[in-house]
Design a protein around this motif. Structure first.
Motif, PDB file in Angstrom:
ATOM      1  N   GLY A   1      -5.047  -4.384  13.816  1.00 46.74           N
ATOM      2  CA  GLY A   1      -5.451  -3.262  14.637  1.00 46.74           C
ATOM      3  C   GLY A   1      -4.640  -1.983  14.481  1.00 46.74           C
ATOM      4  N   ARG A   2      -3.896  -1.859  13.417  1.00 46.69           N
ATOM      5  CA  ARG A   2      -3.097  -0.646  13.197  1.00 46.69           C
ATOM      6  C   ARG A   2      -2.889  -0.449  11.704  1.00 46.69           C
ATOM      7  NH1 ARG A   2       1.716  -2.882  11.795  1.00 46.69           N
ATOM      8  NH2 ARG A   2       2.118  -4.947  12.635  1.00 46.69           N
ATOM      9  N   SER A   3      -2.350   0.707  11.347  1.00 52.06           N
ATOM     10  CA  SER A   3      -2.085   0.980   9.943  1.00 52.06           C
ATOM     11  C   SER A   3      -0.601   1.286   9.751  1.00 52.06           C
ATOM     12  CB  SER A   3      -2.945   2.141   9.438  1.00 52.06           C
ATOM     13  OG  SER A   3      -2.894   2.205   8.019  1.00 52.06           O
ATOM     14  N   HIS A   4      -0.254   1.789   8.585  1.00 49.75           N
ATOM     15  CA  HIS A   4       1.128   2.075   8.220  1.00 49.75           C
ATOM     16  C   HIS A   4       1.123   3.352   7.373  1.00 49.75           C
ATOM     17  CE1 HIS A   4       4.869   1.650   5.920  1.00 49.75           C
ATOM     18  NE2 HIS A   4       5.295   0.902   6.929  1.00 49.75           N
TER      19      HIS A   4
ATOM     20  N   GLN B   1      -1.109   6.659   2.879  1.00 50.38           N
ATOM     21  CA  GLN B   1      -0.928   7.464   1.673  1.00 50.38           C
ATOM     22  C   GLN B   1      -1.577   6.786   0.464  1.00 50.38           C
ATOM     23  OE1 GLN B   1       0.310  10.675   1.596  1.00 50.38           O
ATOM     24  NE2 GLN B   1      -0.748  10.486  -0.359  1.00 50.38           N
ATOM     25  N   ALA B   2      -1.445   5.471   0.361  1.00 49.44           N
ATOM     26  CA  ALA B   2      -2.063   4.752  -0.762  1.00 49.44           C
ATOM     27  C   ALA B   2      -3.587   4.854  -0.692  1.00 49.44           C
ATOM     28  CB  ALA B   2      -1.625   3.292  -0.770  1.00 49.44           C
ATOM     29  N   LEU B   3      -4.148   4.773   0.502  1.00 46.77           N
ATOM     30  CA  LEU B   3      -5.593   4.950   0.663  1.00 46.77           C
ATOM     31  C   LEU B   3      -5.991   6.377   0.284  1.00 46.77           C
ATOM     32  CD1 LEU B   3      -6.134   2.998   4.003  1.00 46.77           C
ATOM     33  CD2 LEU B   3      -7.109   2.395   1.770  1.00 46.77           C
TER      34      LEU B   3
ATOM     35  N   PHE C   1      -8.465   3.080  11.002  1.00 48.02           N
ATOM     36  CA  PHE C   1      -7.118   2.593  11.324  1.00 48.02           C
ATOM     37  C   PHE C   1      -6.124   3.702  11.058  1.00 48.02           C
ATOM     38  CE2 PHE C   1      -9.744  -0.952  10.012  1.00 48.02           C
ATOM     39  CZ  PHE C   1      -9.675  -1.748  11.147  1.00 48.02           C
ATOM     40  N   ARG C   2      -5.612   4.295  12.122  1.00 45.23           N
ATOM     41  CA  ARG C   2      -4.789   5.482  12.023  1.00 45.23           C
ATOM     42  C   ARG C   2      -3.296   5.190  11.982  1.00 45.23           C
ATOM     43  NH1 ARG C   2      -7.372  10.244  12.852  1.00 45.23           N
ATOM     44  NH2 ARG C   2      -9.551   9.962  12.428  1.00 45.23           N
ATOM     45  N   SER C   3      -2.607   6.175  11.412  1.00 40.78           N
ATOM     46  CA  SER C   3      -1.155   6.223  11.413  1.00 40.78           C
ATOM     47  C   SER C   3      -0.792   7.693  11.586  1.00 40.78           C
ATOM     48  CB  SER C   3      -0.613   5.658  10.093  1.00 40.78           C
ATOM     49  OG  SER C   3       0.793   5.571  10.145  1.00 40.78           O
ATOM     50  N   ASP C   4       0.490   7.981  11.642  1.00 42.30           N
ATOM     51  CA  ASP C   4       0.940   9.356  11.888  1.00 42.30           C
ATOM     52  C   ASP C   4       0.415  10.357  10.868  1.00 42.30           C
ATOM     53  OD1 ASP C   4       2.349   8.320  14.017  1.00 42.30           O
ATOM     54  OD2 ASP C   4       4.253   8.248  12.941  1.00 42.30           O
ATOM     55  N   ASN C   5       0.214   9.938   9.632  1.00 45.75           N
ATOM     56  CA  ASN C   5      -0.187  10.856   8.569  1.00 45.75           C
ATOM     57  C   ASN C   5      -1.679  10.808   8.244  1.00 45.75           C
ATOM     58  OD1 ASN C   5       0.279   8.243   7.588  1.00 45.75           O
ATOM     59  ND2 ASN C   5       0.846   8.955   5.557  1.00 45.75           N
TER      60      ASN C   5
ATOM     61  N   VAL D   1      -4.435  12.130   9.682  1.00 39.99           N
ATOM     62  CA  VAL D   1      -5.173  13.390   9.736  1.00 39.99           C
ATOM     63  C   VAL D   1      -4.834  14.249   8.519  1.00 39.99           C
ATOM     64  CG1 VAL D   1      -5.484  15.548  11.028  1.00 39.99           C
ATOM     65  CG2 VAL D   1      -5.515  13.369  12.230  1.00 39.99           C
ATOM     66  N   ASP D   2      -3.566  14.302   8.132  1.00 40.96           N
ATOM     67  CA  ASP D   2      -3.182  15.089   6.951  1.00 40.96           C
ATOM     68  C   ASP D   2      -3.880  14.575   5.691  1.00 40.96           C
ATOM     69  OD1 ASP D   2      -1.510  16.698   8.460  1.00 40.96           O
ATOM     70  OD2 ASP D   2       0.282  15.506   8.020  1.00 40.96           O
ATOM     71  N   VAL D   3      -3.955  13.266   5.547  1.00 41.67           N
ATOM     72  CA  VAL D   3      -4.604  12.677   4.376  1.00 41.67           C
ATOM     73  C   VAL D   3      -6.107  12.953   4.417  1.00 41.67           C
ATOM     74  CG1 VAL D   3      -5.111  10.503   3.192  1.00 41.67           C
ATOM     75  CG2 VAL D   3      -2.801  10.965   3.997  1.00 41.67           C
ATOM     76  N   LEU D   4      -6.714  12.874   5.590  1.00 39.56           N
ATOM     77  CA  LEU D   4      -8.139  13.182   5.723  1.00 39.56           C
ATOM     78  C   LEU D   4      -8.428  14.661   5.445  1.00 39.56           C
ATOM     79  CD1 LEU D   4      -8.916  10.976   8.821  1.00 39.56           C
ATOM     80  CD2 LEU D   4     -10.002  10.759   6.568  1.00 39.56           C
ATOM     81  N   LEU D   5      -7.538  15.540   5.862  1.00 32.14           N
ATOM     82  CA  LEU D   5      -7.706  16.962   5.561  1.00 32.14           C
ATOM     83  C   LEU D   5      -7.631  17.206   4.053  1.00 32.14           C
ATOM     84  CD1 LEU D   5      -5.635  18.533   8.476  1.00 32.14           C
ATOM     85  CD2 LEU D   5      -8.115  18.736   8.118  1.00 32.14           C
TER      86      LEU D   5
END
Length: 173
Positions: free
Chosen positions: A69-72, A77-79, A103-107, A109-113
């Protein structure tokens, strides 16, 4: 050990009558699914070396993330690297976008942008759709609107239609 096995060529078919040349890879993927529950960063390492097994590794990533239920951040970044790699089949790149959204992590939104700035319509639209469904939609709305205006009107992926509908719905509110 898992990544090493995934990098190896298929095993001799006679090793397993039931699974043939994929026997060692399937075993490694099974082990990955177990090991990753304790250390999600192992999924990031496995994605980087997956090669022709990337689709199966993405399925394993999906299964593991659903169970924990969570990411890392390293996995996110690898995704993102998968999403941005033009040599990767579009179906796998799209799967990676949706895993980033689910499955979100702190980064995340930046990766999606970054994905939304890719030149491929399919990737832009998938990333924009994930962002449009996110709690940060209002913040990213101008960028999503600009993207939507640049997209063609006909023969578009379903995600384009869905993004446009979400933009219209938010205009009505």
């Amino acid at each position: 050990m898992i990544q090493e096995t995934l990098r190896r060529p298929p095993s001799p078919p006679e090793l397993s009558r039931e699974y043939g040349p994929l026997a060692a890879h399937l075993t490694a993927l099974s082990a990955l699914g177990v090991a990753a529950k304790d250390d999600l960063s192992v999924l990031a390492d496995s994605l980087k070396c997956a090669g022709s097994l990337r689709g199966q590794v993405l399925d394993t990533v999906s299964d593991v993330l659903r169970s924990v239920g969570r990411s890392h951040p390293r996995l996110v970044q690898a995704l993102g690297d998968v999403v941005c790699d033009e040599a990767v089949p579009m179906s796998e790149r799209g799967q990676a976008v949706y895993l980033l959204g689910e499955f979100r992590s702190d980064n995340s939104v930046d990766v999606l942008l970054s994905a939304a700035r890719r030149p491929e319509l399919e990737i832009q639209a998938a990333a924009a759709l994930v962002l449009a469904r996110d709690e940060t939609f209002a913040e990213h709305r101008p960028m999503i609107q600009a993207l939507a205006l640049s997209w063609p009107e006909e023969d578009v992926p379903t995600e384009v239609i869905e993004v446009r509908e979400l933009l219209e719905d938010s205009d009505e509110e």
